[in-house]
Write a protein that holds these residues in place. Structure first.
Motif, PDB file in Angstrom:
ATOM      1  N   HIS A 191      -1.833  -0.633  -5.838  1.00  0.00           N
ATOM      2  CA  HIS A 191      -2.537   0.075  -4.778  1.00  0.00           C
ATOM      3  C   HIS A 191      -2.135   1.549  -4.671  1.00  0.00           C
ATOM      4  N   ALA A 192      -0.907   1.887  -5.024  1.00  0.00           N
ATOM      5  CA  ALA A 192      -0.408   3.258  -4.841  1.00  0.00           C
ATOM      6  C   ALA A 192      -0.710   4.174  -6.018  1.00  0.00           C
ATOM      7  N   LEU A 193      -0.930   3.628  -7.200  1.00  0.00           N
ATOM      8  CA  LEU A 193      -1.246   4.444  -8.372  1.00  0.00           C
ATOM      9  C   LEU A 193      -2.746   4.676  -8.464  1.00  0.00           C
ATOM     10  N   THR A 194      -3.131   5.920  -8.586  1.00  0.00           N
ATOM     11  CA  THR A 194      -4.541   6.257  -8.753  1.00  0.00           C
ATOM     12  C   THR A 194      -4.694   7.270  -9.874  1.00  0.00           C
ATOM     13  N   ILE A 195      -5.865   7.306 -10.463  1.00  0.00           N
ATOM     14  CA  ILE A 195      -6.182   8.289 -11.490  1.00  0.00           C
ATOM     15  C   ILE A 195      -7.255   9.205 -10.928  1.00  0.00           C
ATOM     16  N   GLY A 196      -6.974  10.504 -10.930  1.00  0.00           N
ATOM     17  CA  GLY A 196      -7.908  11.481 -10.389  1.00  0.00           C
ATOM     18  C   GLY A 196      -9.063  11.757 -11.336  1.00  0.00           C
ATOM     19  N   LYS A 197     -10.019  12.531 -10.849  1.00  0.00           N
ATOM     20  CA  LYS A 197     -11.174  12.886 -11.672  1.00  0.00           C
ATOM     21  C   LYS A 197     -10.772  13.703 -12.896  1.00  0.00           C
ATOM     22  N   ASP A 198      -9.666  14.419 -12.780  1.00  0.00           N
ATOM     23  CA  ASP A 198      -9.168  15.197 -13.911  1.00  0.00           C
ATOM     24  C   ASP A 198      -8.150  14.398 -14.743  1.00  0.00           C
ATOM     25  N   TYR A 199      -8.143  13.084 -14.560  1.00  0.00           N
ATOM     26  CA  TYR A 199      -7.279  12.147 -15.273  1.00  0.00           C
ATOM     27  C   TYR A 199      -5.797  12.327 -14.942  1.00  0.00           C
ATOM     28  N   SER A 200      -5.517  12.933 -13.811  1.00  0.00           N
ATOM     29  CA  SER A 200      -4.129  13.031 -13.366  1.00  0.00           C
ATOM     30  C   SER A 200      -3.734  11.727 -12.688  1.00  0.00           C
ATOM     31  N   ILE A 201      -2.491  11.356 -12.856  1.00  0.00           N
ATOM     32  CA  ILE A 201      -1.991  10.123 -12.241  1.00  0.00           C
ATOM     33  C   ILE A 201      -1.283  10.485 -10.950  1.00  0.00           C
ATOM     34  N   ASN A 202      -1.684   9.854  -9.874  1.00  0.00           N
ATOM     35  CA  ASN A 202      -1.111  10.114  -8.555  1.00  0.00           C
ATOM     36  C   ASN A 202      -0.428   8.855  -8.040  1.00  0.00           C
ATOM     37  N   PHE A 203       0.650   9.068  -7.297  1.00  0.00           N
ATOM     38  CA  PHE A 203       1.376   7.952  -6.695  1.00  0.00           C
ATOM     39  C   PHE A 203       1.612   8.281  -5.231  1.00  0.00           C
ATOM     40  N   GLU A 204       1.127   7.407  -4.348  1.00  0.00           N
ATOM     41  CA  GLU A 204       1.312   7.590  -2.913  1.00  0.00           C
ATOM     42  C   GLU A 204       2.406   6.641  -2.440  1.00  0.00           C
ATOM     43  N   SER A 205       3.586   7.200  -2.178  1.00  0.00           N
ATOM     44  CA  SER A 205       4.745   6.363  -1.862  1.00  0.00           C
ATOM     45  C   SER A 205       4.583   5.610  -0.532  1.00  0.00           C
ATOM     46  N   LEU A 206       3.975   6.233   0.469  1.00  0.00           N
ATOM     47  CA  LEU A 206       3.766   5.534   1.744  1.00  0.00           C
ATOM     48  C   LEU A 206       2.851   4.330   1.558  1.00  0.00           C
ATOM     49  N   TYR A 207       1.806   4.503   0.768  1.00  0.00           N
ATOM     50  CA  TYR A 207       0.888   3.403   0.495  1.00  0.00           C
ATOM     51  C   TYR A 207       1.570   2.311  -0.324  1.00  0.00           C
ATOM     52  N   PHE A 208       2.485   2.700  -1.216  1.00  0.00           N
ATOM     53  CA  PHE A 208       3.259   1.725  -1.981  1.00  0.00           C
ATOM     54  C   PHE A 208       4.107   0.862  -1.050  1.00  0.00           C
ATOM     55  N   VAL A 209       4.786   1.491  -0.115  1.00  0.00           N
ATOM     56  CA  VAL A 209       5.631   0.752   0.830  1.00  0.00           C
ATOM     57  C   VAL A 209       4.773  -0.160   1.701  1.00  0.00           C
ATOM     58  N   GLN A 210       3.677   0.379   2.198  1.00  0.00           N
ATOM     59  CA  GLN A 210       2.791  -0.397   3.077  1.00  0.00           C
ATOM     60  C   GLN A 210       2.223  -1.621   2.363  1.00  0.00           C
ATOM     61  N   THR A 211       1.644  -1.424   1.186  1.00  0.00           N
ATOM     62  CA  THR A 211       1.028  -2.553   0.480  1.00  0.00           C
ATOM     63  C   THR A 211       2.071  -3.460  -0.164  1.00  0.00           C
ATOM     64  N   GLY A 212       3.200  -2.898  -0.552  1.00  0.00           N
ATOM     65  CA  GLY A 212       4.282  -3.737  -1.074  1.00  0.00           C
ATOM     66  C   GLY A 212       4.822  -4.669  -0.004  1.00  0.00           C
ATOM     67  N   PHE A 213       4.983  -4.141   1.212  1.00  0.00           N
ATOM     68  CA  PHE A 213       5.432  -4.969   2.339  1.00  0.00           C
ATOM     69  C   PHE A 213       4.412  -6.067   2.633  1.00  0.00           C
TER      70      PHE A 213
END
Length: 151
Positions: free
Chosen positions: A93-115
């Motif tokens: 849930h926290a890893l996303t790929i942008g339109k420019d193929y960049s990899i993004n990681f949202e740590s708050l979303y990782f904690v929320q969905t991991g919990f």
């Protein structure tokens, strides 16, 4: 192991309490940190699909396979199978790929969905079924999304 609607009676009460708690917690967190416009199609999607396919994959298949191969418990965390599936659920849930193929990681979303993944795996283990996990997952998504829309 968990592809059943039959609930294990001994763990059902604690599993239901966990399911109720995660719906309330998700609704509060989404209300505090989210914001979106009212969209009935999004609400219909959130109340129906994510809990079914994600719970079948993460708790029905992956958790069942890990639970059968990793027998030992970690004293302060419980089953390592719960922890592994929760971490993978958070990463997905926290890893996303942008339109420019960049990899993004949202740590708050990782904690929320991991919990949340940890709780849903625990619910699955207690109830010996993915039914409560599916229902609470869909309700968490629905009420959380609704909370961001009515804010």
């Amino acid at each position: 192991d968990f592809f059943t609607f039959r609930q294990h009676k001994q763990g059902l009460r604690s599993a239901m309490a966990g399911a109720f708690a995660i719906v309330i917690i998700a609704s509060i967190v989404w209300y505090l940190f989210g914001s979106s416009k009212l969209d009935y199609e999004t609400l219909a999607f959130q109340v129906s699909l994510p809990g079914i396919d994600e719970e079948m994959i993460f708790r029905g298949i992956l958790f069942g396979l890990l639970l059968s191969s990793l027998k030992d418990n970690i004293r302060f965390l419980g089953s390592p199978s719960i922890l592994i599936t929760a971490i993978l659920f958070g990463f997905i849930h926290a890893l996303t790929i942008g339109k420019d193929y960049s990899i993004n990681f949202e740590s708050l979303y990782f904690v929320q969905t991991g919990f949340a993944g940890y709780i849903w795996a625990w619910i699955t283990l207690k109830s010996r079924s993915i039914l409560l996990a599916i229902l609470s997952h869909n309700l968490s998504n629905f009420f959380g999304t609704l909370a961001t829309m009515i804010k």
